[in-house]
Design a protein around this motif. Structure first.
Motif, mmCIF file in Angstrom:
data_model
loop_
_atom_site.group_PDB
_atom_site.id
_atom_site.type_symbol
_atom_site.label_atom_id
_atom_site.label_comp_id
_atom_site.label_asym_id
_atom_site.label_seq_id
_atom_site.Cartn_x
_atom_site.Cartn_y
_atom_site.Cartn_z
ATOM 1 N N ILE A 1 0.812 -1.097 -0.150
ATOM 2 C CA ILE A 1 -0.027 -0.037 0.052
ATOM 3 C C ILE A 1 0.780 1.065 -0.145
ATOM 4 N N GLN A 2 0.655 2.136 -0.869
ATOM 5 C CA GLN A 2 1.228 3.564 -0.866
ATOM 6 C C GLN A 2 0.390 4.625 -0.290
ATOM 7 N N LEU A 3 0.918 5.311 0.566
ATOM 8 C CA LEU A 3 0.198 6.301 1.077
ATOM 9 C C LEU A 3 0.182 7.485 0.411
ATOM 10 N N SER A 4 -0.725 8.358 0.125
ATOM 11 C CA SER A 4 -0.723 9.762 -0.080
ATOM 12 C C SER A 4 0.037 10.570 0.689
ATOM 13 N N HIS A 5 0.642 11.629 0.211
ATOM 14 C CA HIS A 5 1.113 12.652 1.110
ATOM 15 C C HIS A 5 0.173 13.359 1.769
ATOM 16 N N LEU A 6 -1.207 13.115 1.589
ATOM 17 C CA LEU A 6 -2.578 13.789 2.118
ATOM 18 C C LEU A 6 -3.124 12.818 3.151
ATOM 19 N N SER A 7 -2.510 11.764 3.341
ATOM 20 C CA SER A 7 -3.157 10.720 4.444
ATOM 21 C C SER A 7 -3.198 11.130 5.713
ATOM 22 N N PRO B 1 -12.787 19.548 4.345
ATOM 23 C CA PRO B 1 -12.175 18.599 5.534
ATOM 24 C C PRO B 1 -10.828 18.119 4.985
ATOM 25 N N GLY B 2 -9.931 18.285 5.717
ATOM 26 C CA GLY B 2 -8.639 17.861 5.760
ATOM 27 C C GLY B 2 -8.563 16.305 5.971
ATOM 28 N N PRO B 3 -7.473 15.631 5.992
ATOM 29 C CA PRO B 3 -7.484 14.204 6.209
ATOM 30 C C PRO B 3 -7.844 13.860 7.432
ATOM 31 N N GLY B 4 -7.313 14.785 8.276
ATOM 32 C CA GLY B 4 -7.653 14.440 9.868
ATOM 33 C C GLY B 4 -9.114 14.620 10.260
ATOM 34 N N ALA B 5 -9.703 15.570 9.663
ATOM 35 C CA ALA B 5 -11.135 15.971 9.838
ATOM 36 C C ALA B 5 -11.982 14.718 9.273
ATOM 37 N N LEU B 6 -11.776 14.171 7.929
ATOM 38 C CA LEU B 6 -12.349 13.197 7.273
ATOM 39 C C LEU B 6 -12.102 12.038 8.032
ATOM 40 N N ARG B 7 -10.980 11.651 8.791
ATOM 41 C CA ARG B 7 -10.988 10.749 9.819
ATOM 42 C C ARG B 7 -11.722 10.720 10.943
ATOM 43 N N ALA C 1 -6.090 20.588 15.781
ATOM 44 C CA ALA C 1 -7.327 20.934 16.555
ATOM 45 C C ALA C 1 -8.471 21.021 15.372
ATOM 46 N N ALA C 2 -8.270 21.883 14.171
ATOM 47 C CA ALA C 2 -9.190 22.095 13.304
ATOM 48 C C ALA C 2 -9.857 20.702 12.689
ATOM 49 N N ASP C 3 -9.222 19.592 12.676
ATOM 50 C CA ASP C 3 -9.614 18.209 12.558
ATOM 51 C C ASP C 3 -10.872 17.927 13.147
#
Length: 192
Positions: free
Chosen positions: A2-8, A100-106, A16-18
């Motif tokens: 698995i290759q992760l995106s730099h936005l993972s 939403p950034g990756p953290g917010a989406l998570r 905190a905005a996540d």
């Protein structure tokens, strides 16, 4: 391999905005004497534990408890939650330009994500229908075009379908948390 995106979410520093992802998922903000608190209700222990960790790594004190199959996480009043309340008008309005950034989406996925063959659904707050169309547009900005399900009254959600979109979602939200049942999180073995 698995290759992760730099936005993972696995590779982006938690912010905190996540926690805005929790508001997208239906968390509620409440005014307390010392500031705003956030209350998140979830239906599974693995979700509560994963969100507890997400809040802790963002330096937001939280406690959890619950009854009747519903677990609740409640943050302490913090500057981070106060800023979210300000930007989201107490949870009633989507901030201009919100994506939403990756953290917010998570966080959103941990709180209200579900497999929905042939895709994956991100739950929405039935008490905040004014946010639904804006959240769908925000997901589209990420390459996650989704269908709005359930209207505003019954189990509203955004359904993401298509191999490319589901792969993108899995890439953005990162690895499944410990204790997550197979197939319950994007990218886990039986969610594809």
């Amino acid at each position: 391999m698995i290759q992760l995106s730099h936005l993972s979410a696995d590779l982006v520093a938690p912010r905190a905005a996540d926690l805005s992802g929790l508001l997208a998922a239906g968390a509620h903000l409440a005014r307390a004497a010392a500031g705003w608190v956030m209350v998140v209700s979830v239906d599974a222990d693995w979700r509560a534990r994963a969100l507890h960790r997400e809040l802790q790594v963002r330096d937001v004190p939280v406690e959890f408890g619950g009854s009747g199959g519903v677990l609740q996480l409640r943050t302490a009043p913090t500057a981070a939650v106060d800023r979210l309340a300000e930007h989201w008008a107490g949870g009633r309005m989507l901030p201009d330009g919100f994506v939403p950034g990756p953290g917010a989406l998570r966080c959103w996925t941990l709180a209200a994500g579900r497999p929905d063959r042939p895709g994956f659904r991100l739950g929405l707050d039935p008490a905040a229908p004014q946010l639904h169309i804006g959240l769908a547009a925000a997901c589209a900005e990420l390459g996650l075009a989704a269908s709005l399900l359930g209207g505003s009254a019954t189990d509203p959600a955004l359904r993401i379908v298509g191999r490319r979109r589901l792969d993108r979602l899995a890439d953005l939200v990162g690895t499944p948390p410990p204790g997550c049942p197979p197939g319950e999180f994007p990218g886990s073995p039986s969610s594809r």
